[in-house]
Each structure stands twice: as structure tokens, then as C-alpha cells.
Motif scaffolding. Sequence first.
Motif, PDB file in Angstrom:
ATOM      1  N   VAL A  60     -36.672  59.560  47.753  1.00 38.49           N
ATOM      2  CA  VAL A  60     -35.483  60.112  48.385  1.00 38.49           C
ATOM      3  C   VAL A  60     -35.414  61.581  47.993  1.00 38.49           C
ATOM      4  N   ALA A  61     -35.508  62.455  48.980  1.00 37.14           N
ATOM      5  CA  ALA A  61     -35.497  63.895  48.723  1.00 37.14           C
ATOM      6  C   ALA A  61     -34.120  64.359  48.253  1.00 37.14           C
ATOM      7  N   ASP A  62     -34.103  65.394  47.443  1.00 37.55           N
ATOM      8  CA  ASP A  62     -32.852  65.971  46.957  1.00 37.55           C
ATOM      9  C   ASP A  62     -31.956  66.368  48.129  1.00 37.55           C
ATOM     10  N   GLU A  63     -32.549  66.936  49.181  1.00 32.78           N
ATOM     11  CA  GLU A  63     -31.790  67.375  50.353  1.00 32.78           C
ATOM     12  C   GLU A  63     -31.062  66.206  51.015  1.00 32.78           C
ATOM     13  N   VAL A  64     -31.676  65.032  51.028  1.00 28.02           N
ATOM     14  CA  VAL A  64     -31.044  63.840  51.618  1.00 28.02           C
ATOM     15  C   VAL A  64     -29.807  63.457  50.817  1.00 28.02           C
ATOM     16  N   VAL A  65     -29.924  63.456  49.505  1.00 30.42           N
ATOM     17  CA  VAL A  65     -28.784  63.134  48.643  1.00 30.42           C
ATOM     18  C   VAL A  65     -27.683  64.183  48.825  1.00 30.42           C
ATOM     19  N   SER A  66     -28.060  65.451  48.982  1.00 35.40           N
ATOM     20  CA  SER A  66     -27.082  66.522  49.202  1.00 35.40           C
ATOM     21  C   SER A  66     -26.302  66.317  50.490  1.00 35.40           C
ATOM     22  N   ILE A  67     -27.006  65.965  51.558  1.00 32.24           N
ATOM     23  CA  ILE A  67     -26.352  65.757  52.847  1.00 32.24           C
ATOM     24  C   ILE A  67     -25.400  64.564  52.780  1.00 32.24           C
ATOM     25  N   ILE A  68     -25.852  63.477  52.174  1.00 31.31           N
ATOM     26  CA  ILE A  68     -24.999  62.288  52.026  1.00 31.31           C
ATOM     27  C   ILE A  68     -23.730  62.644  51.245  1.00 31.31           C
ATOM     28  N   ALA A  69     -23.885  63.375  50.147  1.00 32.90           N
ATOM     29  CA  ALA A  69     -22.739  63.748  49.310  1.00 32.90           C
ATOM     30  C   ALA A  69     -21.785  64.672  50.063  1.00 32.90           C
ATOM     31  N   GLY A  70     -22.325  65.645  50.773  1.00 33.10           N
ATOM     32  CA  GLY A  70     -21.480  66.583  51.513  1.00 33.10           C
ATOM     33  C   GLY A  70     -20.677  65.900  52.605  1.00 33.10           C
ATOM     34  N   LEU A  71     -21.328  65.015  53.346  1.00 33.91           N
ATOM     35  CA  LEU A  71     -20.631  64.297  54.415  1.00 33.91           C
ATOM     36  C   LEU A  71     -19.579  63.351  53.845  1.00 33.91           C
ATOM     37  N   ALA A  72     -19.896  62.670  52.759  1.00 34.43           N
ATOM     38  CA  ALA A  72     -18.942  61.752  52.139  1.00 34.43           C
ATOM     39  C   ALA A  72     -17.725  62.507  51.597  1.00 34.43           C
ATOM     40  N   ALA A  73     -17.938  63.698  51.066  1.00 34.51           N
ATOM     41  CA  ALA A  73     -16.827  64.493  50.530  1.00 34.51           C
ATOM     42  C   ALA A  73     -15.900  64.956  51.649  1.00 34.51           C
ATOM     43  N   THR A  74     -16.465  65.383  52.763  1.00 32.43           N
ATOM     44  CA  THR A  74     -15.627  65.905  53.845  1.00 32.43           C
ATOM     45  C   THR A  74     -14.924  64.809  54.636  1.00 32.43           C
ATOM     46  N   GLU A  75     -15.283  63.548  54.412  1.00 33.35           N
ATOM     47  CA  GLU A  75     -14.579  62.431  55.046  1.00 33.35           C
ATOM     48  C   GLU A  75     -13.173  62.245  54.479  1.00 33.35           C
ATOM     49  N   ILE A  76     -12.926  62.760  53.290  1.00 36.03           N
ATOM     50  CA  ILE A  76     -11.647  62.557  52.615  1.00 36.03           C
ATOM     51  C   ILE A  76     -10.590  63.484  53.199  1.00 36.03           C
ATOM     52  N   ILE A 103      -7.043  64.041  45.387  1.00 41.15           N
ATOM     53  CA  ILE A 103      -8.128  64.338  46.330  1.00 41.15           C
ATOM     54  C   ILE A 103      -9.466  64.323  45.601  1.00 41.15           C
ATOM     55  N   ALA A 104      -9.520  64.938  44.425  1.00 37.02           N
ATOM     56  CA  ALA A 104     -10.768  64.997  43.657  1.00 37.02           C
ATOM     57  C   ALA A 104     -11.246  63.595  43.286  1.00 37.02           C
ATOM     58  N   LEU A 105     -10.343  62.726  42.872  1.00 36.31           N
ATOM     59  CA  LEU A 105     -10.712  61.351  42.523  1.00 36.31           C
ATOM     60  C   LEU A 105     -11.224  60.597  43.749  1.00 36.31           C
ATOM     61  N   SER A 106     -10.551  60.756  44.880  1.00 39.17           N
ATOM     62  CA  SER A 106     -11.005  60.099  46.113  1.00 39.17           C
ATOM     63  C   SER A 106     -12.387  60.583  46.518  1.00 39.17           C
ATOM     64  N   VAL A 107     -12.633  61.879  46.373  1.00 34.41           N
ATOM     65  CA  VAL A 107     -13.954  62.450  46.692  1.00 34.41           C
ATOM     66  C   VAL A 107     -15.007  61.849  45.771  1.00 34.41           C
ATOM     67  N   GLN A 108     -14.712  61.810  44.465  1.00 40.50           N
ATOM     68  CA  GLN A 108     -15.672  61.250  43.511  1.00 40.50           C
ATOM     69  C   GLN A 108     -16.035  59.813  43.869  1.00 40.50           C
ATOM     70  N   GLU A 109     -15.031  59.006  44.158  1.00 39.92           N
ATOM     71  CA  GLU A 109     -15.278  57.593  44.474  1.00 39.92           C
ATOM     72  C   GLU A 109     -16.081  57.437  45.765  1.00 39.92           C
ATOM     73  N   ASN A 110     -15.728  58.207  46.801  1.00 36.12           N
ATOM     74  CA  ASN A 110     -16.408  58.086  48.094  1.00 36.12           C
ATOM     75  C   ASN A 110     -17.858  58.560  48.012  1.00 36.12           C
ATOM     76  N   VAL A 111     -18.091  59.659  47.316  1.00 38.18           N
ATOM     77  CA  VAL A 111     -19.451  60.198  47.173  1.00 38.18           C
ATOM     78  C   VAL A 111     -20.313  59.240  46.363  1.00 38.18           C
ATOM     79  N   GLU A 167     -24.844  55.549  46.233  1.00 39.10           N
ATOM     80  CA  GLU A 167     -25.375  54.288  45.715  1.00 39.10           C
ATOM     81  C   GLU A 167     -25.703  53.308  46.836  1.00 39.10           C
ATOM     82  N   THR A 168     -24.890  53.278  47.883  1.00 38.75           N
ATOM     83  CA  THR A 168     -25.132  52.358  48.995  1.00 38.75           C
ATOM     84  C   THR A 168     -26.349  52.775  49.816  1.00 38.75           C
ATOM     85  N   MET A 169     -26.441  54.056  50.136  1.00 38.42           N
ATOM     86  CA  MET A 169     -27.494  54.522  51.045  1.00 38.42           C
ATOM     87  C   MET A 169     -28.843  54.739  50.385  1.00 38.42           C
TER      88      MET A 169
END
Length: 139
Positions: free
Chosen positions: A25-41, A94-102, A107-109
Motif C-alpha cells: 500500500v503506497a504512502d500516497e494511497v493512505v494519504s488520499i484515504i485519510a484526506g477524504l475521511a477527514a473532509t467527510e466530517i 471535530i478533531a475527535l470525530s476526524v481522528q475516529e473517522n480517519v 484500518e478498513t481499507m
Amino acid sequence: MDNVTADKSKLDKTAKVNNLGTIRVADEVVSIIAGLAATEIDGVAGMSGGLVGGIAERLGRKNLSKGVKVEVGEREAAVDLYLIVKYGVRIPDIALSVQENVKKAIETMTGLDAVEVNVHVQGVGFPPEEEKEETVRVR
């Protein structure tokens, strides 16, 4: 040292080995997943990408990993998120929700254990001002 052990030691630290081959799993893939999950909040206005991210966006490229720094190991990932929050929200919530969602998304993906999700609030976003029609004093 047999060939299998030698081959495994040559793999980079982000590879998972099974009897079918390796999974990386490339670092860039993990970055994209984290960024998208954070902006969902709700309450996150956006990500703070700094100067380089802003230049890339002005050139027409959408940077999905903007405002995200990751370190990916063999089984674990650590993430730093640089956020801009909406004005009026409770930042700790907001920070806690972001942490949990990311954490959940990574971990799921990817199957990696998200050991750290650090949130850095870099700014506050204000709603765009509505243009007011000027009232004419004299007609």
C-alpha cells in the motif's frame, strides 16, 4: 539463508507477504484515504496544504492528499492532518470525530493499524459573505 528468507528481507517495509505474492500500500494511497475521511466530517472546512498545495490547485490539479502527512510501516501507519475548521464549531469535538473517522477508514481499507492520527488545526474558515445590494440614497 534460504531463497525465500532472502526474498522477504529485500521487500520494502510496506509489503505484506502471503502465499500468493506481496501486497504493498503506497504512502500516497493512505494519504488520499485519510484526506477524504477527514473532509467527510461536518465542521471541517478543508485541508491546509501550504504553498505547494495551493500552487498545484491553481494549476488545475486537485490534490487529494493535501494537508496530510503519513508514515507507513509494515503493519502500522501514523498520520498527521492539517485542517481548517468552520467558524463556530467546537474544535475538540471535530478533531475527535476526524481522528475516529480517519482511523476507521485506514484500518478498513488497507488493513494497516492506524497507531496515530494527529490533528493540527491550522485555521478557521468563514462562510462566504453574501453580496449586499447597495441602497440608493437618492433617486
